[in-house]
Design a protein around this motif. Sequence first.
Motif, mmCIF file in Angstrom:
data_model
loop_
_atom_site.group_PDB
_atom_site.id
_atom_site.type_symbol
_atom_site.label_atom_id
_atom_site.label_comp_id
_atom_site.label_asym_id
_atom_site.label_seq_id
_atom_site.Cartn_x
_atom_site.Cartn_y
_atom_site.Cartn_z
ATOM 1 N N UNK A 66 0.821 -1.211 0.000
ATOM 2 C CA UNK A 66 0.000 0.000 0.000
ATOM 3 C C UNK A 66 0.857 1.264 0.000
ATOM 4 N N UNK A 67 1.945 1.242 0.766
ATOM 5 C CA UNK A 67 2.816 2.417 0.819
ATOM 6 C C UNK A 67 3.477 2.660 -0.540
ATOM 7 N N UNK A 68 3.841 1.583 -1.220
ATOM 8 C CA UNK A 68 4.453 1.705 -2.550
ATOM 9 C C UNK A 68 3.474 2.356 -3.521
ATOM 10 N N UNK A 69 2.228 1.884 -3.527
ATOM 11 C CA UNK A 69 1.224 2.438 -4.430
ATOM 12 C C UNK A 69 0.864 3.868 -4.036
ATOM 13 N N UNK A 70 0.787 4.149 -2.737
ATOM 14 C CA UNK A 70 0.486 5.508 -2.275
ATOM 15 C C UNK A 70 1.556 6.487 -2.760
ATOM 16 N N UNK A 71 2.818 6.081 -2.663
ATOM 17 C CA UNK A 71 3.906 6.941 -3.143
ATOM 18 C C UNK A 71 3.805 7.159 -4.647
ATOM 19 N N UNK A 72 3.400 6.131 -5.361
ATOM 20 C CA UNK A 72 3.236 6.236 -6.817
ATOM 21 C C UNK A 72 2.143 7.240 -7.174
ATOM 22 N N UNK A 73 1.002 7.140 -6.482
ATOM 23 C CA UNK A 73 -0.093 8.084 -6.725
ATOM 24 C C UNK A 73 0.307 9.501 -6.324
ATOM 25 N N UNK A 74 1.015 9.610 -5.208
ATOM 26 C CA UNK A 74 1.459 10.917 -4.729
ATOM 27 C C UNK A 74 2.352 11.592 -5.759
ATOM 28 N N UNK A 75 3.271 10.820 -6.347
ATOM 29 C CA UNK A 75 4.163 11.370 -7.370
ATOM 30 C C UNK A 75 3.372 11.823 -8.596
ATOM 31 N N UNK A 76 2.388 11.019 -9.000
ATOM 32 C CA UNK A 76 1.581 11.374 -10.174
ATOM 33 C C UNK A 76 0.772 12.646 -9.917
ATOM 34 N N UNK A 77 0.203 12.755 -8.729
ATOM 35 C CA UNK A 77 -0.580 13.945 -8.385
ATOM 36 C C UNK A 77 0.299 15.192 -8.396
ATOM 37 N N UNK A 78 1.528 15.045 -7.909
ATOM 38 C CA UNK A 78 2.444 16.178 -7.847
ATOM 39 C C UNK A 78 3.187 16.449 -9.141
ATOM 40 N N UNK A 80 5.485 14.599 -10.448
ATOM 41 C CA UNK A 80 6.878 14.156 -10.364
ATOM 42 C C UNK A 80 7.078 12.874 -11.162
ATOM 43 N N UNK A 81 8.307 12.626 -11.567
ATOM 44 C CA UNK A 81 8.650 11.396 -12.255
ATOM 45 C C UNK A 81 8.914 10.306 -11.222
ATOM 46 N N UNK A 82 8.182 9.204 -11.266
ATOM 47 C CA UNK A 82 8.389 8.140 -10.274
ATOM 48 C C UNK A 82 9.814 7.598 -10.333
ATOM 49 N N UNK A 83 10.336 7.258 -9.181
ATOM 50 C CA UNK A 83 11.698 6.728 -9.111
ATOM 51 C C UNK A 83 11.778 5.346 -9.750
ATOM 52 N N UNK A 84 10.762 4.524 -9.574
ATOM 53 C CA UNK A 84 10.778 3.159 -10.089
ATOM 54 C C UNK A 84 10.572 3.143 -11.599
ATOM 55 N N UNK A 85 11.222 2.200 -12.258
ATOM 56 C CA UNK A 85 11.120 2.093 -13.712
ATOM 57 C C UNK A 85 9.804 1.424 -14.105
ATOM 58 N N UNK A 86 9.130 1.934 -15.142
ATOM 59 C CA UNK A 86 7.851 1.345 -15.563
ATOM 60 C C UNK A 86 8.056 0.013 -16.284
ATOM 61 N N UNK A 87 7.151 -0.922 -16.023
ATOM 62 C CA UNK A 87 7.177 -2.215 -16.687
ATOM 63 C C UNK A 87 5.735 -2.701 -16.836
ATOM 64 N N UNK A 88 5.287 -2.998 -18.060
ATOM 65 C CA UNK A 88 3.885 -3.399 -18.263
ATOM 66 C C UNK A 88 3.624 -4.841 -17.856
ATOM 67 N N UNK A 89 3.812 -5.114 -16.566
ATOM 68 C CA UNK A 89 3.627 -6.472 -16.049
ATOM 69 C C UNK A 89 2.255 -6.589 -15.395
#
Length: 238
Positions: A66-78, A80-89
């Motif tokens: 949940x914390x990982x996804x929350x940080x991802x949403x937080x970055x998108x709202x702000x 910012x470019x997420x630190x983690x690399x995107x992968x269509x898995x």
Amino acid sequence: MTALRVACYAADSRALVALLRTRDAEPVLQQCGDVLTAAVVRGVPAAVETAVRCLAALRVRSWEGDEVLADQLDAAIGGATPFLRPLPVDLEELFGLLEGDPAWGGGWVDLNTGECRSATADFGAPWGEAEPEDTGRRLHVACARSHAAYRDMEDFIAALDDRSLVDALGATITGRGAFRRFKDALAASPTEQRRYWLFSAERRHGRARTWLADHGYRPTPPAGSSRARPTPNAPGQP
């Protein structure tokens, strides 16, 4: 749930936002989080306010992932470019490798396509055993033991209000064959059975997301609507 699955598999961010605005999102936060993130990035109307509400629910719930996804949403709202690399898995496919039968589970994730492939699959020449592990083309997935899935059963039972059902289910999860006995006993209560499948899927998505983040990646929805439309729900599944 059928409408939500269709929206997620088709990466239909507008349809997903419309659904989440009129439904309680907490039971499906992990399952819809990546399409919701894409909706925020694409500027879908009402996506930001929906993401803010889901982000807050993730912080409060605080299950694994949940914390990982929350940080991802937080970055998108702000913005910012997420630190983690995107992968269509597909997280469902990934947790199938992570938490499948230890005798047959495990496998690899193709780092070019995001495809999850079982260790027992016929990979052909490009995926042959002679290929070095450090080529950067694939990420090895080891099959974990069933401890996390067992805790899911325990936590689900602990959250029930029906004491008779608590006692009945609690008696099934001791000793060998616990998973089969638990599912057989739960079948007597179709409403709680559906709740459990949804609860379990959400927890497994979170664990798969955490595993992926630990390796430096975040799941992204497919481009367009390339995934097949999901079939109607199987009996006993959400």
